[in-house]
Design an enzyme around this catalytic site. Structure first.
Site, PDB file in Angstrom:
ATOM      1  N   ASP A 342     -18.083 -28.263  -7.965  1.00 23.49           N
ATOM      2  CA  ASP A 342     -16.951 -28.338  -8.884  1.00 23.49           C
ATOM      3  C   ASP A 342     -15.678 -28.024  -8.096  1.00 23.49           C
ATOM      4  O   ASP A 342     -15.735 -27.800  -6.892  1.00 23.49           O
ATOM      5  CB  ASP A 342     -17.129 -27.332 -10.032  1.00 23.49           C
ATOM      6  CG  ASP A 342     -17.071 -25.881  -9.560  1.00 23.49           C
ATOM      7  OD1 ASP A 342     -16.960 -25.639  -8.332  1.00 23.49           O
ATOM      8  OD2 ASP A 342     -17.123 -24.975 -10.402  1.00 23.49           O
ATOM      9  N   ASP A 344     -12.485 -25.334  -8.353  1.00 18.07           N
ATOM     10  CA  ASP A 344     -12.014 -24.139  -9.066  1.00 18.07           C
ATOM     11  C   ASP A 344     -10.537 -23.900  -8.769  1.00 18.07           C
ATOM     12  O   ASP A 344     -10.109 -24.033  -7.622  1.00 18.07           O
ATOM     13  CB  ASP A 344     -12.806 -22.917  -8.584  1.00 18.07           C
ATOM     14  CG  ASP A 344     -14.308 -23.133  -8.624  1.00 18.07           C
ATOM     15  OD1 ASP A 344     -14.869 -23.112  -9.725  1.00 18.07           O
ATOM     16  OD2 ASP A 344     -14.924 -23.337  -7.551  1.00 18.07           O
ATOM     17  N   ASP A 433     -12.944 -25.994 -12.983  1.00 19.69           N
ATOM     18  CA  ASP A 433     -12.757 -24.696 -13.650  1.00 19.69           C
ATOM     19  C   ASP A 433     -11.310 -24.263 -13.472  1.00 19.69           C
ATOM     20  O   ASP A 433     -10.805 -24.247 -12.346  1.00 19.69           O
ATOM     21  CB  ASP A 433     -13.644 -23.614 -13.012  1.00 19.69           C
ATOM     22  CG  ASP A 433     -15.118 -23.792 -13.348  1.00 19.69           C
ATOM     23  OD1 ASP A 433     -15.442 -24.633 -14.207  1.00 19.69           O
ATOM     24  OD2 ASP A 433     -15.942 -23.076 -12.745  1.00 19.69           O
TER      25      ASP A 433
HETATM   26  N1  DCT Z   1     -18.577 -16.510  -8.507  1.00 16.82           N
HETATM   27  C1  DCT Z   1     -19.216 -15.294  -8.357  1.00 16.82           C
HETATM   28  N2  DCT Z   1     -20.397 -15.068  -8.992  1.00 16.82           N
HETATM   29  C2  DCT Z   1     -20.951 -16.042  -9.754  1.00 16.82           C
HETATM   30  C3  DCT Z   1     -20.299 -17.265  -9.906  1.00 16.82           C
HETATM   31  C4  DCT Z   1     -19.122 -17.482  -9.257  1.00 16.82           C
HETATM   32  O1  DCT Z   1     -18.716 -14.417  -7.668  1.00 16.82           O
HETATM   33  N3  DCT Z   1     -22.098 -15.786 -10.364  1.00 16.82           N
HETATM   34  C5  DCT Z   1     -17.321 -16.728  -7.803  1.00 16.82           C
HETATM   35  C6  DCT Z   1     -17.568 -17.043  -6.372  1.00 16.82           C
HETATM   36  C7  DCT Z   1     -17.180 -18.443  -6.182  1.00 16.82           C
HETATM   37  C8  DCT Z   1     -16.318 -18.780  -7.386  1.00 16.82           C
HETATM   38  O2  DCT Z   1     -16.632 -17.823  -8.361  1.00 16.82           O
HETATM   39  C9  DCT Z   1     -16.549 -20.173  -7.849  1.00 16.82           C
HETATM   40  O3  DCT Z   1     -17.892 -20.352  -8.252  1.00 16.82           O
HETATM   41  P1  DCT Z   1     -18.692 -21.676  -7.954  1.00 16.82           P
HETATM   42  O4  DCT Z   1     -17.847 -22.857  -8.156  1.00 16.82           O
HETATM   43  O5  DCT Z   1     -19.962 -21.597  -8.726  1.00 16.82           O
HETATM   44  O6  DCT Z   1     -19.063 -21.469  -6.426  1.00 16.82           O
HETATM   45  P2  DCT Z   1     -18.510 -22.178  -5.126  1.00 16.82           P
HETATM   46  O7  DCT Z   1     -18.611 -21.176  -4.052  1.00 16.82           O
HETATM   47  O8  DCT Z   1     -17.178 -22.785  -5.383  1.00 16.82           O
HETATM   48  O9  DCT Z   1     -19.613 -23.259  -4.857  1.00 16.82           O
HETATM   49  P3  DCT Z   1     -19.550 -24.838  -5.104  1.00 16.82           P
HETATM   50  O10 DCT Z   1     -19.055 -25.389  -3.832  1.00 16.82           O
HETATM   51  O11 DCT Z   1     -20.957 -25.223  -5.378  1.00 16.82           O
HETATM   52  O12 DCT Z   1     -18.643 -25.107  -6.247  1.00 16.82           O
HETATM   53 MG    MG Z   2     -16.843 -24.177  -6.913  1.00 18.97          MG
END
Ligand code: DCT
Ligand code: MG
Length: 509
Positions: A342, A344, A433
């Protein structure tokens, strides 16, 4: 009970030796044209030889399967120079003075350095006159681990340059399987093990290399040992072939499907998404409906070019209402990842009132709805009752207003043109997000939303265990002094915690 002790009591099962799929190497680019290596199987064994050959090729070395005249360096293990020479004579190839006979320790150092290292006397296998057939084991050196490795990811620098993929991939499969089985302690143990290996500046080649490395419990060590010896882990193989694992992996790949739903579908006997999709008795949430509708787009990862294009859309929309807002792409892309599941964004505005802030996301949603860019949204005013999101566990939830969306991204908005797309479709569905945080909390929110998850877990654990402080996405609280510690930047938060600053791209723990 210590999960690893429990597991350790059952002896490691040995499978018959065979090469894993990962040993069938794809073509690798040769970086070091002047060297042609040949690795001697004698006393080293087939699997270890295959492992080292694959590794060396991945690092850009030219490694021959067969001995030929073009070979410039022969690498041997537990062989004396005379033994290698004797072997060479049997092969009917005369060692020229240019041919280097080297101990495996040289190759290991090269692997660690990622390039050919200087051949010292210790590496060179000497041929002595009085060298009888008695084995003369070459020098065996342990890697010089310069610094003690911290058990906390927030005290390690972890870039995306992971030299231990073979091991961390295996650990992540096992961790995921434990997650699916809701065995949290095993899940965390394997995530920690994967995380610590990602921070190593060298590739693990022998069990000696992991001496003194924290977070590697017996179960993880056994996996490493098996991979070194056999090229693969039997446990990982079993998991990958496990029906429950495969089903959960498939089901949770749908946006809006978590462990509970997966469990239910699995118990009902479902094994494919098409059967689930077409079942008339199942009820889907709004999120799952969107998940199925845009499944293909959502499982294909978001590229950086797509993320940047979404960034432009987000900025256009937010700045239409709050021109002074700071908009930061967080998550994996801020850590330098080239793809993500996604995109963010953290949004904060120094000059806005609480009311303006509160209205922001619903205004943006209306705007995108009018422009027909909105495929799905879930606006979260307060996170307390919405803690059920599949990919977000309780540990990461904060109270900020946020919106989980699926946006329609037109290909023409993407810089590098469209990627592999369905015929005739001019857009791709992208998970986005958006998080809005009050200006005074921005440093904490930024730190929390940058990740990685393991990094976040560890920095919080570090704060509470080592500093008697509570860190979350809003604040840092000092329990001893009973005060909130203010921070304007991430650097200040690290300083409050007494930690060296770790850059976002070093947080890929
Ligand atoms: N986060 C966290 N704990 C979680 C979920 C999320 O600390 N249980 C934080 C860390 C990363 C940020 O929020 C964004 O989450 P994701 O989009 O799920 O992770 P990402 O590292 O951006 O991985 P991806 O590349 O898959 O989006
Ligand atoms: Mg992410």
């Amino acid at each position: 009970m210590d999960p690893f002790q429990m597991a350790h009591s059952s002896p490691r099962k040995k499978r018959p030796r065979q090469m894993s799929a990962s040993m069938v190497s794809p073509p690798h680019d040769i970086k070091f044209q002047d060297l042609v290596l040949f690795i001697l199987e004698k006393k080293m064994g087939t699997t270890r030889r295959a492992f080292l050959m694959e590794l060396a090729r991945r690092k850009g070395f030219r490694v021959e399967n067969e001995l030929s005249e073009s070979v410039t360096h022969i690498v041997a293990e537990n062989n004396s120079g005379s033994e290698v020479l004797e072997w060479l004579q049997v092969q009917n190839i005369k060692a020229s003075s240019q041919l280097e006979l080297l101990d495996v320790s040289w190759l290991i150092e090269c692997m660690r350095a990622g390039k050919p290292v200087e051949m010292t006397e210790e590496h060179q296998l000497v041929v002595r006159r009085d060298d009888s057939a008695s084995p003369d084991p070459g020098p065996q050196k342990t890697p010089p681990l310069v610094k003690k490795i911290s058990p906390y990811a927030c005290q390690r620098r972890t870039t995306l340059n992971n030299c231990n993929h073979v091991f961390t991939d295996a650990f992540e499969v096992l961790a995921e399987n434990y997650e699916f089985r809701e065995n949290e302690s095993f899940y965390l143990a394997f995530m920690r093990a994967a995380s610590v290996l990602k921070s190593l500046p060298f590739t693990i080649i022998s069990m000696k290399d992991i001496e003194g490395i924290p977070c590697l419990e017996d179960k993880a060590r056994c996996v490493i040992e098996e991979i070194i010896e056999d090229g693969e882990s039997s446990e990982v193989k079993t998991v990958l072939n496990d029906e429950r694992y495969q089903s959960f992996k498939l089901f949770t790949s749908v946006f809006g499907v978590g462990l509970k739903t997966s469990e239910k579908w699995f118990r009902m006997g479902f094994r494919t998404l098409s059967k689930i999709r077409s079942d008339k008795t199942l009820k889907f949430t709004k999120m799952q409906k969107a998940g199925f509708l845009y499944y293909e787009d959502l499982v294909s990862c978001v590229t950086r070019a797509e993320a940047e294009a979404v960034g432009v859309l987000v900025k256009e929309a937010i700045w239409a209402f709050l021109p002074d807002a700071f908009i930061t792409m967080t998550g994996g892309f801020r850590r330098g990842k080239k793809i993500g599941h996604d995109v963010d964004f953290l949004i904060t505005s120094p000059g806005s009132t609480e009311e303006e802030e509160q209205e922001l996301l619903s205004k943006v949603i209306k705007l995108w709805e009018r422009k027909e860019l909105l495929l799905y949204y879930d606006l979260v005013e307060s996170t307390f009752e919405k803690a059920k999101l599949p990919s977000r566990q309780v540990d990461a939830l904060d109270h900020f207003q946020k919106c989980f969306l699926i946006l329609k991204l037109h290909h023409q908005r993407v810089e590098s043109g469209k990627s592999s797309q369905q015929e005739g479709k001019t857009w791709k569905a992208i998970r986005v997000d958006l998080v809005v945080c009050p200006y005074e909390h921005r440093a904490f929110a930024l730190l929390g939303w940058t990740g990685s998850r393991q990094f976040e877990r560890d920095i919080r654990r570090y704060a509470s265990h080592e500093r008697k402080m509570i860190l979350d996405n809003h604040n840092l609280y000092d329990k001893t002094k009973r005060i909130f510690l203010k921070a304007e930047s991430e650097e200040e938060i690290f300083a409050h915690l007494g930690l060296d600053y770790i850059e976002p791209w070093e947080r890929n723990a």
